[in-house]
Enzyme design. Structure first.
Site, PDB file in Angstrom:
ATOM      1  N   HIS A 106      11.048   2.734   4.320  1.00 59.62           N
ATOM      2  CA  HIS A 106      10.013   3.048   4.248  1.00 59.62           C
ATOM      3  C   HIS A 106       9.651   2.695   2.811  1.00 59.62           C
ATOM      4  CE1 HIS A 106       6.453   4.975   3.278  1.00 59.62           C
ATOM      5  NE2 HIS A 106       7.084   5.411   2.031  1.00 59.62           N
ATOM      6  N   HIS A 152       6.762   6.906  -4.498  1.00 59.09           N
ATOM      7  CA  HIS A 152       5.603   6.156  -3.847  1.00 59.09           C
ATOM      8  C   HIS A 152       4.922   7.524  -5.411  1.00 59.09           C
ATOM      9  CE1 HIS A 152       6.239   3.525  -0.458  1.00 59.09           C
ATOM     10  NE2 HIS A 152       6.027   2.827  -1.393  1.00 59.09           N
ATOM     11  N   ASP A 212       9.599  10.156   2.997  1.00 59.45           N
ATOM     12  CA  ASP A 212       9.454   9.421   4.211  1.00 59.45           C
ATOM     13  C   ASP A 212       9.998   8.987   4.824  1.00 59.45           C
ATOM     14  OD1 ASP A 212       7.135  10.506   2.753  1.00 59.45           O
ATOM     15  OD2 ASP A 212       5.934   8.592   2.352  1.00 59.45           O
ATOM     16  N   ASP A 215       3.167   9.446  -4.260  1.00 62.38           N
ATOM     17  CA  ASP A 215       2.520  10.794  -3.965  1.00 62.38           C
ATOM     18  C   ASP A 215       4.295  11.408  -3.702  1.00 62.38           C
ATOM     19  OD1 ASP A 215       3.152   8.812  -2.228  1.00 62.38           O
ATOM     20  OD2 ASP A 215       2.989  10.532  -0.215  1.00 62.38           O
ATOM     21  N   HIS A 216       4.644  10.958  -4.337  1.00 63.55           N
ATOM     22  CA  HIS A 216       6.106  11.530  -4.557  1.00 63.55           C
ATOM     23  C   HIS A 216       6.616  11.595  -5.501  1.00 63.55           C
ATOM     24  CE1 HIS A 216       6.791  11.326   0.379  1.00 63.55           C
ATOM     25  NE2 HIS A 216       5.740  10.164  -0.211  1.00 63.55           N
ATOM     26  N   HIS A 241       5.411  14.773   4.278  1.00 66.61           N
ATOM     27  CA  HIS A 241       3.959  14.853   5.021  1.00 66.61           C
ATOM     28  C   HIS A 241       3.536  15.572   5.939  1.00 66.61           C
ATOM     29  CE1 HIS A 241       2.828  11.256   2.129  1.00 66.61           C
ATOM     30  NE2 HIS A 241       4.035  11.224   2.339  1.00 66.61           N
ATOM     31  N   HIS A 300      11.778   8.756  -3.306  1.00 64.01           N
ATOM     32  CA  HIS A 300      11.476   7.354  -3.482  1.00 64.01           C
ATOM     33  C   HIS A 300      10.313   6.982  -4.461  1.00 64.01           C
ATOM     34  CE1 HIS A 300       8.978   8.624  -0.332  1.00 64.01           C
ATOM     35  NE2 HIS A 300       8.121   6.856  -0.203  1.00 64.01           N
TER      36      HIS A 300
HETATM   37 FE    FE Z   1       4.875   9.552   0.817  1.00 62.10          FE
HETATM   38 ZN    ZN Z   2       6.262   7.034   0.582  1.00 59.93          ZN
END
Ligand code: FE
Ligand code: ZN
Length: 254
Positions: free
Chosen positions: A113, A57, A132, A59-60, A170, A55
Site C-alpha cells: 500500500h 497517510h 491499510d 487519515d492515519h 477502514h 503508515h
Molecule cells: Fe487509510
Molecule cells: Zn492509507
C-alpha cells in the site's frame, strides 16, 4: 487483558485505543484525528503513552501532533517513514517488539500500500492491527509498492493463527464483499458472511474485526489458489502472485 476500544471517525476510518490495566499504559493506533481520542481518554481516565502508526497517510497520522502536544506521548512509526511522519520518537522495523505493560506487539513489515507500511501483531492477545494492508474481504490499494510486494506481505499475515482478530483501519467491508462475490459467487462462506455484513451495516454496526480464519475463507486476495475463484478467471493456471495482481486490477477498475 488488553482492553481494545474501537473509535469510528471521519467517513470510514477506525482508530483503536489499547489499554493495559496492570501498568496503566495506553496506546492509540493510527489516530486520524485527536479530539475523539482525547474524549475517550478523559472518559476512561487513561493517560496516553504511545501512538503507533502503520503508515504515513494523513487519515492515519492526522491526530499525531495534537495528541503528543496534549499528552506528551511517544510516537512510534516505521523507520522508513520517519522522514514523512512529523515528530516520530522511535522508528521500528520488521521483528522489533513494542511493549505495552506486559503485552507485546511484534512489528511485521508489509510494503505494498505504501513502501514503509508496518503492522502490529499482539500474539498473546490474538490481535493484529493492520492499517491499510489487509481489510475485511479486501486489501489496500497499491500506492507505492508492486502487486508482488503486497502479495508477499499478505503471505506473512496469512500465516498467523486463524483465531487472530483482524483490526483494520477502514470500514470498507460491504464494497469489498460485493467485489468478492463477483469473482467467487459460489463461495458459501462468502455468501453467508455477506448476509451478516449487510445486517450489521443496516444496524449501523462495525464489521471489524474479523479473524484471519474468516479472511482465509472469504477474502479473494488471500484465495488465489481457490478452484472456484480460478474457474471464474477463465480457469487461469497462472502463479498465485499473478492472479493476485489481476484481482487488484479488477477491483481498481470497478
Ligand atoms: Fe487509510
Ligand atoms: Zn492509507
Amino acid at each position: 487483558m488488553l482492553d481494545i476500544i474501537q473509535i469510528p471517525v471521519l467517513i470510514d476510518n477506525y482508530i483503536y485505543l489499547l489499554h493495559d490495566s496492570d501498568s496503566g499504559e495506553t496506546a492509540v493506533i493510527d489516530p486520524a484525528v485527536a479530539e475523539p481520542v482525547l474524549a475517550v481518554l478523559t472518559q476512561k481516565g487513561w493517560q496516553l503513552s504511545y501512538i503507533l502508526n502503520t503508515h504515513h497517510h494523513s487519515d492515519h497520522i492526522g491526530g499525531n501532533v495534537e495528541l503528543k502536544r496534549q499528552t506528551g506521548c511517544q510516537i512510534i512509526a516505521s523507520e522508513f517513514d520517519k522522514h514523512r511522519i512529523p515528530s516520530v520518537d522511535r522508528g521500528v522495523k520488521e521483528h522489533d517488539v513494542i511493549n505495552l505493560g506486559t503485552h507485546s506487539a511484534q512489528v511485521i513489515a508489509t510494503a505494498g500500500h505504501t513502501s514503509g507500511h508496518i503492522v502490529y501483531y499482539f500474539a498473546e492477545d490474538n490481535a493484529l492491527f493492520c492499517g491499510d494492508t489487509l481489510f475485511v474481504m479486501g486489501c489496500g490499494r497499491l500506492f507505492e509498492g508492486s502487486a508482488a510486494e503486497l502479495w508477499q506481505s499478505l503471505q506473512k499475515l496469512k500465516a498467523l493463527p486463524s483465531k487472530t482478530r483482524v483490526y483494520c483501519a477502514h470500514e470498507y467491508t460491504q464494497a469489498n464483499g460485493r467485489f468478492a462475490l463477483t469473482v467467487e459467487p459460489d463461495n458459501i462462506a462468502l455468501q453467508e458472511k455477506m448476509i451478516q455484513i449487510d445486517e450489521l451495516r443496516a444496524n449501523g454496526l462495525p464489521t471489524v474485526p474479523s479473524t484471519i480464519g474468516e479472511e482465509l475463507a472469504t477474502n479473494p486476495f488471500l484465495r488465489e489458489d481457490s478452484p472456484s475463484l480460478r474457474k471464474n478467471l477463465n480457469g487461469t493456471t497462472n502463479p498465485a502472485v499473478e492472479v493476485f495482481a489481476k484481482l487488484r486490477r479488477l477491483k481498481d477498475n470497478l
